[in-house]
Scaffold this active site. Structure first.
Site, PDB file in Angstrom:
ATOM      1  CD  GLU A 180      -2.919  -1.065   2.358  1.00  0.00           C
ATOM      2  OE1 GLU A 180      -4.027  -1.598   2.243  1.00  0.00           O
ATOM      3  OE2 GLU A 180      -2.540  -0.507   3.419  1.00  0.00           O
TER       4      GLU A 180
ATOM      5  CD  GLU B 149      -4.316  -5.843   2.767  1.00  0.00           C
ATOM      6  OE1 GLU B 149      -5.092  -5.131   3.455  1.00  0.00           O
ATOM      7  OE2 GLU B 149      -3.086  -5.712   2.789  1.00  0.00           O
TER       8      GLU B 149
ATOM      9  CD1 TRP C 163      -9.041  -0.782   9.497  1.00  0.00           C
ATOM     10  CD2 TRP C 163     -10.253   0.885   8.647  1.00  0.00           C
ATOM     11  NE1 TRP C 163      -9.463  -1.175   8.251  1.00  0.00           N
ATOM     12  CE2 TRP C 163     -10.213  -0.163   7.700  1.00  0.00           C
ATOM     13  CE3 TRP C 163     -10.956   2.045   8.324  1.00  0.00           C
ATOM     14  CZ2 TRP C 163     -10.847  -0.098   6.468  1.00  0.00           C
ATOM     15  CZ3 TRP C 163     -11.593   2.114   7.095  1.00  0.00           C
ATOM     16  CH2 TRP C 163     -11.528   1.051   6.185  1.00  0.00           C
TER      17      TRP C 163
ATOM     18  CD  GLU D  61      -3.966  -3.825  10.619  1.00  0.00           C
ATOM     19  OE1 GLU D  61      -4.452  -3.156   9.702  1.00  0.00           O
ATOM     20  OE2 GLU D  61      -3.052  -4.652  10.460  1.00  0.00           O
ATOM     21  CE  LYS D  62      -5.921  -5.491  21.472  1.00  0.00           C
ATOM     22  NZ  LYS D  62      -5.294  -4.188  21.118  1.00  0.00           N
TER      23      LYS D  62
END
Length: 640
Positions: free
Chosen positions: A143, A299, A307, A347-348
């Site tokens: 990205e 993705e 988020w 990002e869990k």
């Protein structure tokens, strides 16, 4: 073959978990795992020291399980040892504050230390795995520009000046392009130029535009650097880097030229009822960036992300519906972030193919069901289905996205709005550069093509003269490639084809009540209203007389025959109803048919070769024109 899988980060888990991963991947139909995206710290614990033993075992396990590897170059996030030893790798924001490590993508694209370390890392990875039978493709960085595109440090300033010297040759040419007699901004040496840092008021628009070009090019140079390392090492597998839809800071037309296939990360919001249309725009853009070549959805989220301020889950079946939308619009791969849900880190709470709760979950069951279906699916390569094209130009976006215009508006939203309109009509659309090519299209739409190069204007004019239909919308053909007005006013290049000249711009608000009337129906006129002078064009719709000073009607929508084709101009920004009315009329005149006619409102149809896919993006069953029923988030593949 449709690739299926996702990002795999085994370094975040004890090795005892890895065999279970492989087993559950096979049960889910996984055929491809993206490995190593954020593994720099694990692969290289210190400068000059590499540890590949663990990665050898991971790739070996995947290979034994019949799962191919998309091997990343691991350059997306330098480890703490690198930025501690070389703090010049860090970037600065507009007011000079350093962006520190502790997150990701904190490296400066123009840092020589970053380039050197990245080169050593990529070289070591490619030398070791270029001939490994499990490695099916290469994944460069991650990205690019997602979090940091713009660096305002002294190091970036020096690189910017080097870029400007190459572009302009001498300082007088730059001064002429930027119009620096204004506000006493005249430069006598390139060394006086700095990036558009925090300033008392508006900065030079030509300088800001060039800084955005330079910043995109700096990231492109990193892509080219890694590509060269891979190819010079003798690796022959196809390579890519993952895009992020229509990302505002990176010109993907140019990036797409450097990759063997396009890949994309796409996260539509399940709470947004129009998100499936926005996702369709991203899919069509990816297919259009490299015509005729299938792309990969690199993705997406199996369920909720982490988020947004409030993260809605995907409804049952919605993940499969959005995945099939990508396949229908040209994807030969459906992948996710990520395979196993993270146990720690930012990002869990981001969903994964394998949730913390394990395989006995709706998410995993839906993932496995989709994997089973994709394993038997074969589709022709995309290309040639669309007869309508929409011009999408990053440099116009960068130039429009500045202050001091007649009215502030979002260029991307204008392009998206027109794409949504055709999507609602189930008319297939490609995205094209402002200079084409336009072969095979009956209708080209150019929304607010503010910045226009001479060669691109010639290509659009030739398209009309050759028999095509062109629709241009307000704020088109206003400035040249340097963001300067041209002698003679506005629409100086497209004016002969349009049969008019734009004279003035008027910013308007919804509360102003402005409207245009077409065939007795009134449609809101928003953001901009333009005063035009007719030079052969026919008035098809006019602004309501009561809206105008003096009460006279003024042209709002015009048509002009030019050569064998016709050019239309809409002198305001229409809402959904106005766009639908214009689009229906133009596709009818151009003889463009929908992929499938008469579909319910939230059902889309997409063509790929001789295959048509119908998808219900609604939460209720719908009846199709053939009287069959399509379940909520259901889809049907029709081989014609």
């Amino acid at each position: 073959m449709i690739w299926y899988g996702g990002d795999y980060n085994p370094e975040q888990w004890p090795e005892s978990v890895w065999p279970e991963d492989i087993d559950l991947m096979r049960r889910a139909g996984v055929t491809l795992a993206t490995v190593g995206v954020f593994s720099w710290a694990r692969i290289q614990p210190a400068e000059g020291e590499f540890d590949f033993d663990w990665l050898d075992r991971v790739i070996g396990l995947l290979d034994d399980g019949g799962i191919k590897v998309c091997l990343a170059t691991a350059t997306a996030s330098p480890p703490p040892w690198a930025t501690t030893r070389y703090p010049g790798m860090l970037t600065e924001n507009r007011d000079g504050a350093t962006r520190w490590p502790g997150s990701r993508q904190h490296q400066a694209p123009t840092s020589p230390d970053y380039s050197r370390l990245a080169t050593e890392l990529v070289t070591a990875i490619v030398d070791r795995y270029r001939d490994h039978p499990a490695v099916a493709m290469w994944h460069i960085n991650n990205e690019l520009g997602c979090h940091l595109t713009y660096d305002y440090s002294d190091r970036a300033a020096a690189a910017f000046r080097t870029w400007l010297r190459a572009r302009y040759g001498d300082i007088d040419a730059l001064n002429d392009a930027w119009g620096t007699w204004f506000w006493s901004q005249r430069y006598t040496d390139f060394e006086q130029i700095v990036p558009p840092r925090l300033a008392p008021y508006s900065v030079n628009p030509g300088g800001l535009l060039d800084f955005r070009r330079f910043s995109s090019d700096a990231l492109l140079d990193l892509l080219r650097m890694e590509k060269k390392i891979i190819r010079d090492a003798g690796a022959t597998q196809p390579l890519t880097t993952n895009f992020i839809g229509a990302w505002p800071t990176t010109d993907y037309w140019r990036f797409a030229e450097e990759v063997d296939f396009v890949s994309d990360d796409c996260y539509p919001d399940p709470r947004d009822p129009e998100s499936f249309r926005h996702a369709a725009f991203a899919r069509d853009l990816m297919r259009s960036l490299k015509p005729g070549t299938p792309w990969i959805l690199m993705e997406q989220a199996p369920n909720a992300v982490n988020w947004r301020p409030n993260n809605a889950p995907k409804a049952p079946g919605q993940m499969a519906a959005l995945s099939m939308q990508a396949v229908a619009r040209g994807a030969d791969g459906v992948l996710f972030f990520q395979w196993r849900q993270a146990a720690a880190g930012a990002e869990k709470f981001h969903s994964a193919m394998l949730p913390h709760a394990g395989a006995d979950t709706r998410t995993y069951r839906e993932v496995a069901a989709l994997g089973a279906e994709l394993s038997t699916l074969e589709l022709p390569a995309p290309g040639g289905e669309a007869r309508v094209a929409i011009v999408f130009d990053w440099e116009s976006w960068w130039a429009v996205d500045q202050p001091d215009h007649p009215a502030a508006f979002d260029y991307h939203a204008q392009v998206l709005g027109w794409h949504n309109t055709f999507h609602e009509l189930n008319v297939q659309v490609d995205l094209v550069r402002s200079g084409g090519p336009f072969d095979g299209y009956a209708l080209v739409v150019a929304p607010s093509l503010y910045l226009l190069r001479d060669a691109d204007a010639e290509a659009l004019t030739a398209f009309v003269a050759g028999g095509g239909s062109l629709l241009a919308t307000p704020f088109t053909d206003v400035v040249d490639e340097y963001d300067r007005f041209l002698p003679g006013g506005f629409t100086t290049r497209l004016g002969p084809a349009l049969g008019l000249s734009v004279l003035e711009f008027e910013g308007v608000l919804p509360s102003d009540g402005r409207a245009f009337v077409w065939d007795g129906v009134s449609y809101p006129a928003d953001v901009l209203v333009e005063a035009v002078r007719l030079e052969g064009a026919q008035v098809m719709a006019a602004f309501a007389p009561t809206d105008q000073p003096g009460g006279e009607a003024r042209p709002a929508l015009t048509r002009h025959a030019h050569g064998s084709g016709e050019a239309w101009y809409l002198a305001t920004m229409a809402d959904r109803a106005g766009r639908l009315a214009v689009a229906r009329h133009l596709v009818g005149r151009a003889g463009v048919e929908p992929v499938v006619a008469g579909l319910p409102p939230r059902v889309e149809a997409a063509a790929r070769g001789g295959v048509v896919t119908l998808i219900n993006h609604g939460s209720a069953p719908v009846t199709l024109p053939d009287r069959s029923v399509l379940a909520p988030y259901g889809y049907r593949i029709l081989h014609q």
